[in-house]
Design a protein around this motif. Structure first.
Motif, PDB file in Angstrom:
ATOM      1  N   ALA A 113      -4.697  -3.046  -1.943  1.00  0.00           N
ATOM      2  CA  ALA A 113      -3.779  -3.403  -0.858  1.00  0.00           C
ATOM      3  C   ALA A 113      -4.427  -3.137   0.499  1.00  0.00           C
ATOM      4  O   ALA A 113      -4.300  -3.947   1.428  1.00  0.00           O
ATOM      5  N   LEU A 114      -5.125  -2.027   0.629  1.00  0.00           N
ATOM      6  CA  LEU A 114      -5.795  -1.724   1.903  1.00  0.00           C
ATOM      7  C   LEU A 114      -6.940  -2.696   2.183  1.00  0.00           C
ATOM      8  O   LEU A 114      -7.178  -3.061   3.345  1.00  0.00           O
TER       9      LEU A 114
ATOM     10  N   ALA B   8       0.841  -1.208   0.000  1.00  0.00           N
ATOM     11  CA  ALA B   8       0.000   0.000   0.000  1.00  0.00           C
ATOM     12  C   ALA B   8       0.871   1.251   0.000  1.00  0.00           C
ATOM     13  O   ALA B   8       0.586   2.222  -0.727  1.00  0.00           O
TER      14      ALA B   8
ATOM     15  N   THR C 262       1.151   4.093  -2.929  1.00  0.00           N
ATOM     16  CA  THR C 262       0.871   5.477  -2.541  1.00  0.00           C
ATOM     17  C   THR C 262       2.002   6.402  -2.974  1.00  0.00           C
ATOM     18  O   THR C 262       1.752   7.474  -3.545  1.00  0.00           O
TER      19      THR C 262
ATOM     20  N   ILE D  17      -3.748   0.958  -4.429  1.00  0.00           N
ATOM     21  CA  ILE D  17      -3.765   1.320  -3.003  1.00  0.00           C
ATOM     22  C   ILE D  17      -5.005   0.733  -2.352  1.00  0.00           C
ATOM     23  O   ILE D  17      -4.935   0.106  -1.282  1.00  0.00           O
TER      24      ILE D  17
END
Length: 187
Positions: free
Chosen positions: A167-168, A78, A82, A164
């Protein structure tokens, strides 16, 4: 139950991100203005980062639960997405992305085998690992095409922002899993 679903979902999301990124990243970096030699150099960082992360995990594995390894790896993914989304593609940032993404994948490979063993035990391990792998294999096969299509229709930044989010989402699945009382990985 829920434990199995969270684990299968997290590993499937990881497989999607891994397959989608590794098959499309070099073209995306080149499209963002990096020359072919630089892009190949950046791509070559992925493998050594995986190996270095696995060696580091081997040294510290007896002290770290595989659930924390998986959480850390997905968290690192993540962060990598980012940084690339916010800063953009230059040699340093793209190299950081390749190293962080490669390192995260390196230890996720280990967690994919160790975590089900810790959470579900040795009895029926092969069956459990196969059931967990099934959705990951399907999304892994589709990911290169889905990400390529997304890159054709969306901006690179939007695709990275979706990375992102993915992944979160995987991190959320891992955070929803409560480890058993034992803190060490099986020998």
């Amino acid at each position: 139950g829920a434990l199995f679903l969270f684990l299968a979902a997290a590993f499937a999301i990881h497989a999607f991100l891994l397959s989608g990124v590794t098959s499309n990243l070099l073209a995306m970096l080149q499209r963002d203005g990096l020359d072919a030699a630089t892009v190949v150099t950046i791509g070559a960082m992925f493998g050594p980062a995986q190996v270095a992360a696995r060696l580091t995990d081997f040294v510290f594995s007896s002290r770290t639960h595989p659930l924390w390894i998986a959480r850390g790896a997905i968290g690192l993914m993540a962060i990598a997405f980012t940084v690339l989304a916010l800063v953009g593609s230059n040699f340093v940032v793209a190299s950081f992305f390749a190293i962080a993404f490669g390192a995260a994948n390196g230890v996720m490979t280990i967690a994919r085998g160790a975590l089900p063993l810790v959470l579900f035990g040795a009895v029926g391990y092969g069956r459990v690992i196969g059931r967990i792998a099934r959705p990951a294999l399907f999304v892994q096969a589709l990911a290169p095409f889905v990400v390529a299509l997304a890159l054709e229709r969306l901006t690179d930044r939007t695709v990275l922002e979706l990375g992102i989010f993915g992944a979160l989402l995987a991190l959320g699945c891992f955070l929803a899993i409560r480890p058993p009382r034992t803190s060490a990985r099986p020998a």
